[in-house]
Design a protein around this motif. Sequence first.
Motif, mmCIF file in Angstrom:
data_model
loop_
_atom_site.group_PDB
_atom_site.id
_atom_site.type_symbol
_atom_site.label_atom_id
_atom_site.label_comp_id
_atom_site.label_asym_id
_atom_site.label_seq_id
_atom_site.Cartn_x
_atom_site.Cartn_y
_atom_site.Cartn_z
ATOM 1 N N GLN A 40 78.100 17.221 83.220
ATOM 2 C CA GLN A 40 77.221 18.229 82.632
ATOM 3 C C GLN A 40 76.034 17.532 81.984
ATOM 4 O O GLN A 40 76.191 16.481 81.378
ATOM 5 C CB GLN A 40 77.951 19.098 81.614
ATOM 6 N N VAL A 41 74.871 18.108 82.202
ATOM 7 C CA VAL A 41 73.641 17.587 81.617
ATOM 8 C C VAL A 41 72.852 18.788 81.133
ATOM 9 O O VAL A 41 72.865 19.854 81.754
ATOM 10 C CB VAL A 41 72.812 16.788 82.655
ATOM 11 N N PHE A 42 72.147 18.598 80.042
ATOM 12 C CA PHE A 42 71.329 19.665 79.482
ATOM 13 C C PHE A 42 69.876 19.212 79.527
ATOM 14 O O PHE A 42 69.561 18.084 79.159
ATOM 15 C CB PHE A 42 71.778 19.973 78.055
ATOM 16 N N VAL A 43 69.017 20.099 80.007
ATOM 17 C CA VAL A 43 67.605 19.773 80.158
ATOM 18 C C VAL A 43 66.799 20.823 79.404
ATOM 19 O O VAL A 43 67.092 22.017 79.484
ATOM 20 C CB VAL A 43 67.192 19.757 81.649
ATOM 21 N N ARG A 44 65.794 20.348 78.705
ATOM 22 C CA ARG A 44 64.925 21.243 77.936
ATOM 23 C C ARG A 44 63.494 21.032 78.405
ATOM 24 O O ARG A 44 63.073 19.898 78.639
ATOM 25 C CB ARG A 44 65.042 20.930 76.453
ATOM 26 N N LYS A 45 62.762 22.128 78.556
ATOM 27 C CA LYS A 45 61.358 22.068 78.948
ATOM 28 C C LYS A 45 60.564 22.851 77.922
ATOM 29 O O LYS A 45 60.835 24.030 77.688
ATOM 30 C CB LYS A 45 61.187 22.682 80.341
ATOM 31 N N ASP A 46 59.596 22.177 77.280
ATOM 32 C CA ASP A 46 58.838 22.859 76.244
ATOM 33 C C ASP A 46 57.745 23.735 76.849
ATOM 34 O O ASP A 46 57.608 23.815 78.071
ATOM 35 C CB ASP A 46 58.290 21.865 75.209
ATOM 36 N N GLY A 88 61.816 20.883 88.063
ATOM 37 C CA GLY A 88 60.799 21.494 88.902
ATOM 38 C C GLY A 88 60.976 22.986 89.102
ATOM 39 O O GLY A 88 60.015 23.693 89.409
ATOM 40 N N ILE A 89 62.189 23.485 88.937
ATOM 41 C CA ILE A 89 62.428 24.928 89.113
ATOM 42 C C ILE A 89 62.559 25.673 87.791
ATOM 43 O O ILE A 89 62.593 26.894 87.767
ATOM 44 C CB ILE A 89 63.664 25.207 90.001
ATOM 45 N N MET A 90 62.611 24.928 86.698
ATOM 46 C CA MET A 90 62.736 25.547 85.366
ATOM 47 C C MET A 90 61.423 26.179 84.946
ATOM 48 O O MET A 90 60.350 25.690 85.282
ATOM 49 C CB MET A 90 63.078 24.490 84.309
ATOM 50 N N GLU A 91 61.533 27.226 84.177
ATOM 51 C CA GLU A 91 60.361 27.817 83.529
ATOM 52 C C GLU A 91 60.018 26.982 82.302
ATOM 53 O O GLU A 91 60.904 26.337 81.722
ATOM 54 C CB GLU A 91 60.671 29.252 83.084
ATOM 55 N N ASN A 92 58.761 26.991 81.904
ATOM 56 C CA ASN A 92 58.396 26.365 80.629
ATOM 57 C C ASN A 92 59.111 27.112 79.510
ATOM 58 O O ASN A 92 59.429 28.294 79.633
ATOM 59 C CB ASN A 92 56.887 26.423 80.405
ATOM 60 N N ASN A 93 59.347 26.406 78.408
ATOM 61 C CA ASN A 93 60.013 26.972 77.250
ATOM 62 C C ASN A 93 61.400 27.512 77.603
ATOM 63 O O ASN A 93 61.749 28.651 77.306
ATOM 64 C CB ASN A 93 59.159 28.054 76.585
ATOM 65 N N SER A 94 62.178 26.667 78.273
ATOM 66 C CA SER A 94 63.541 27.058 78.624
ATOM 67 C C SER A 94 64.449 25.833 78.575
ATOM 68 O O SER A 94 63.985 24.702 78.497
ATOM 69 C CB SER A 94 63.582 27.697 80.015
ATOM 70 N N SER A 95 65.731 26.102 78.613
ATOM 71 C CA SER A 95 66.743 25.047 78.671
ATOM 72 C C SER A 95 67.673 25.375 79.821
ATOM 73 O O SER A 95 67.843 26.558 80.173
ATOM 74 C CB SER A 95 67.573 25.006 77.388
ATOM 75 N N VAL A 96 68.271 24.336 80.403
ATOM 76 C CA VAL A 96 69.277 24.578 81.427
ATOM 77 C C VAL A 96 70.513 23.738 81.145
ATOM 78 O O VAL A 96 70.433 22.654 80.552
ATOM 79 C CB VAL A 96 68.783 24.272 82.875
ATOM 80 N N ALA A 97 71.624 24.270 81.562
ATOM 81 C CA ALA A 97 72.874 23.520 81.621
ATOM 82 C C ALA A 97 73.098 23.249 83.099
ATOM 83 O O ALA A 97 73.141 24.179 83.913
ATOM 84 C CB ALA A 97 74.022 24.333 81.042
ATOM 85 N N LEU A 98 73.173 21.990 83.455
ATOM 86 C CA LEU A 98 73.428 21.575 84.829
ATOM 87 C C LEU A 98 74.886 21.156 84.877
ATOM 88 O O LEU A 98 75.286 20.193 84.214
ATOM 89 C CB LEU A 98 72.492 20.423 85.198
ATOM 90 N N LEU A 99 75.689 21.914 85.602
ATOM 91 C CA LEU A 99 77.134 21.682 85.640
ATOM 92 C C LEU A 99 77.572 21.261 87.035
ATOM 93 O O LEU A 99 77.160 21.856 88.036
ATOM 94 C CB LEU A 99 77.888 22.957 85.256
ATOM 95 N N LEU A 100 78.401 20.253 87.108
ATOM 96 C CA LEU A 100 79.035 19.831 88.353
ATOM 97 C C LEU A 100 80.515 20.079 88.160
ATOM 98 O O LEU A 100 81.109 19.587 87.192
ATOM 99 C CB LEU A 100 78.764 18.343 88.609
ATOM 100 N N PHE A 101 81.099 20.878 89.041
ATOM 101 C CA PHE A 101 82.501 21.205 88.846
ATOM 102 C C PHE A 101 83.281 21.208 90.142
ATOM 103 O O PHE A 101 82.745 21.428 91.223
ATOM 104 C CB PHE A 101 82.677 22.537 88.102
#
Length: 149
Positions: A40-46, A88-101
């Motif tokens: 799991q990785v968390f990415v933030r885009k301002d 590259g697919i995230m919107e500005n001012n958002s966060s994502v949780a990238l999960l591998l399961f």
Amino acid sequence: MSLGPVEYMVIEFPGNQFKGEIIPALREVIDAGVIRIIDQVFVRKDDRGNVSVMELKDLQKDAAEAFAPLARDASTLFAEEDIEKVSGIMENNSSVALLLFEHVWATRFRDAVLNANGRVIAGERIEKERVDAALAWKPEEQEALEVAP
């Protein structure tokens, strides 16, 4: 160790607003042995498009405490290239949780197929919207699910 089918999922939280509501649902399927979080990785885009990658230890305390038990056996399998694609697919001012399961539930079935000298020759996750459209099907509006060979 032989894994069952593995899948990744990117969950976006617009406005960088993670409320933790997905944690109980994830915990339920993990505790039931349906899936196992591998990474799991968390990415933030301002709001300017600047990206930062956060590990569990970098999250706010409540979010870190909520996610920590879900990935006891987590590895570091996501590469920098994976993060670049996600950002590259995230919107500005958002966060994502990238999960591998891992789909733990499918391991026994996979083994049975292999023991029967079978092999999976195609498969794909079908988006909910496409399934909903097919279920609401009317002959004059037929839309195929487009199952790939």
